[in-house]
Scaffold this motif. Structure first.
Motif, PDB file in Angstrom:
ATOM      1  N   SER A 182      14.026   7.611   6.855  1.00 29.87           N
ATOM      2  CA  SER A 182      13.484   6.841   7.976  1.00 29.87           C
ATOM      3  C   SER A 182      14.585   6.465   8.960  1.00 29.87           C
ATOM      4  N   THR A 194       3.987   9.608   6.228  1.00 31.09           N
ATOM      5  CA  THR A 194       5.418   9.503   5.925  1.00 31.09           C
ATOM      6  C   THR A 194       6.176   9.211   7.218  1.00 31.09           C
ATOM      7  N   ILE A 195       7.304   8.571   7.049  1.00 30.11           N
ATOM      8  CA  ILE A 195       8.159   8.287   8.195  1.00 30.11           C
ATOM      9  C   ILE A 195       9.520   8.948   7.954  1.00 30.11           C
ATOM     10  N   TRP A 253       3.508   6.623  -6.218  1.00 28.78           N
ATOM     11  CA  TRP A 253       3.208   5.187  -6.088  1.00 28.78           C
ATOM     12  C   TRP A 253       2.484   4.660  -7.320  1.00 28.78           C
TER      13      TRP A 253
HETATM   14  N1  LIG Z   1      10.734  15.124   3.944  1.00 25.20           N
HETATM   15  C1  LIG Z   1      10.388  13.972   4.742  1.00 25.20           C
HETATM   16  C2  LIG Z   1      10.288  12.809   3.794  1.00 25.20           C
HETATM   17  C3  LIG Z   1       9.948  11.554   4.499  1.00 25.20           C
HETATM   18  C4  LIG Z   1       9.887  10.393   3.539  1.00 25.20           C
HETATM   19  O1  LIG Z   1       9.668  10.572   2.332  1.00 25.20           O
HETATM   20  N2  LIG Z   1      10.087   9.216   4.065  1.00 25.20           N
HETATM   21  C5  LIG Z   1       9.946   8.064   3.261  1.00 25.20           C
HETATM   22  C6  LIG Z   1      10.717   6.908   3.858  1.00 25.20           C
HETATM   23  S1  LIG Z   1      12.467   7.180   3.770  1.00 25.20           S
HETATM   24  C7  LIG Z   1       8.471   7.729   3.235  1.00 25.20           C
HETATM   25  O2  LIG Z   1       7.772   7.944   4.212  1.00 25.20           O
HETATM   26  N3  LIG Z   1       8.000   7.217   2.134  1.00 25.20           N
HETATM   27  C8  LIG Z   1       6.650   6.854   2.091  1.00 25.20           C
HETATM   28  C9  LIG Z   1       6.101   6.859   0.716  1.00 25.20           C
HETATM   29  O3  LIG Z   1       6.720   7.386  -0.195  1.00 25.20           O
HETATM   30  O4  LIG Z   1       5.013   6.332   0.583  1.00 25.20           O
HETATM   31  C10 LIG Z   1      11.453  13.711   5.799  1.00 25.20           C
HETATM   32  O5  LIG Z   1      12.610  14.095   5.581  1.00 25.20           O
HETATM   33  O6  LIG Z   1      11.144  13.149   6.849  1.00 25.20           O
END
Ligand SMILES: N[C@@H](CCC(=O)N[C@@H](CS)C(=O)NCC(=O)O)C(=O)O
Length: 274
Positions: A28, A67-68, A160
């Motif tokens: 993020s 996702t962010i 989760w």
């Molecule tokens: N491969 C994606 C992964 C994105 C990702 O996993 N971001 C995390 C935050 S660092 C997220 O959105 N997590 C949400 C979750 O697991 O619910 C990228 O590099 O943007």
């Protein structure tokens, strides 16, 4: 999530870059570090992951995967933080963040792939089990199930569910810890050869790694310190001293900024001039 103006335009009529993300942390944070290093202006939409705003209908309208980060520019919604960083480096002025030399450019991509595929997910698993999982203890299981139902991607829902119901297998945590130990050793060895992870100049490889490693002096002090990992320690100091990196940490609204400040204190890094 903040209300979004549908159309952000600069004084010259160009579409302003919009970044939807959480804290300057891991995936993020990558576009935030990149944009601050290049001094590119952007509109920041803070998505509060603690409140699980990334699963809100407003954010799912931007990125249906929930996702962010997500970055919007010229009408395109972009996801995947590492390609987003390459887009930013291509599309905007400012110091180049990729080596021109083909070998070092390969090294940059190799470091980023190793981080994205192995190291960052392992650190995320360890951190979420340490910090997020305890918050669900004692919660109403029916309420947790309703929260799970809001998560669009099945693999995220499964992750989760393990967190909420404290079901992450200990062997998975052990394997993640092993991968992080190995990465720390590997990066210390790379940094014994060159000042930055992909050669003589600061690059996206350094941003990719600092976005996840910035807090290791506080979270893994027995593994990452001036004696055990002198090259990584010196690299952490030089990354934390960069004005762009410090400015990105100032965008945080939660505990990430404090964790970065604590790391700077341990590293003996002062505040850079704004
Ligand atoms: N491969 C994606 C992964 C994105 C990702 O996993 N971001 C995390 C935050 S660092 C997220 O959105 N997590 C949400 C979750 O697991 O619910 C990228 O590099 O943007």
């Amino acid at each position: 999530m903040e209300a979004s103006d549908a159309d952000h335009r600069t004084a010259t009529g160009e579409t302003m870059l919009e970044v939807y993300t959480w804290e300057p942390n891991a995936n993020s944070g990558k576009p935030l570090f990149c944009l601050k290093e290049k001094q590119v202006p952007f509109v920041f939409h803070y998505i509060d992951m603690g409140k699980r705003e990334h699963f809100s209908p407003a954010f799912l309208a931007v990125n249906r995967d929930g996702t962010i980060p997500a970055v919007v520019h010229d009408g395109f919604v972009m996801t995947e933080s590492t390609p987003i960083m390459e887009y930013i480096d291509d599309a905007f002025d400012g110091p180049a963040l990729r080596p021109a030399d083909p070998y070092w450019r390969w090294r940059m991509r190799q470091v980023m792939r190793f981080m994205d595929n192995q190291v960052a997910p392992s650190l995320a698993m360890l951190a979420s089990n340490r910090l997020a999982a305890p918050q669900f203890q004692g919660a109403d299981p029916a309420e947790l199930k309703r929260e799970l139902d809001k998560i669009p991607l099945p693999e995220r829902r499964a992750a989760w569910e393990k967190l909420m119901f404290n079901k992450t297998p200990p062997a998975d945590l052990d394997e993640s810890a092993r991968r992080v130990r190995e990465a720390i050793r590997h990066f210390d060895a790379l940094l014994a050869e060159t000042p930055w992870l992909a050669g003589p100049d600061f690059s996206l490889a350094d941003i990719n790694v600092i976005a996840t490693f910035y807090g290791l002096p506080t979270s893994q002090p027995e593994q990452v310190n001036a004696q055990a990992t002198p090259h990584l320690w010196d690299w952490l100091r030089r990354c934390h001293a960069r004005p762009g990196i410090q400015q990105a940490f100032q965008l945080g609204k939660g505990y990430i900024g404090q964790r970065a400040a604590e790391a700077r204190r341990l590293l003996g890094v002062g505040e850079a001039a704004a």
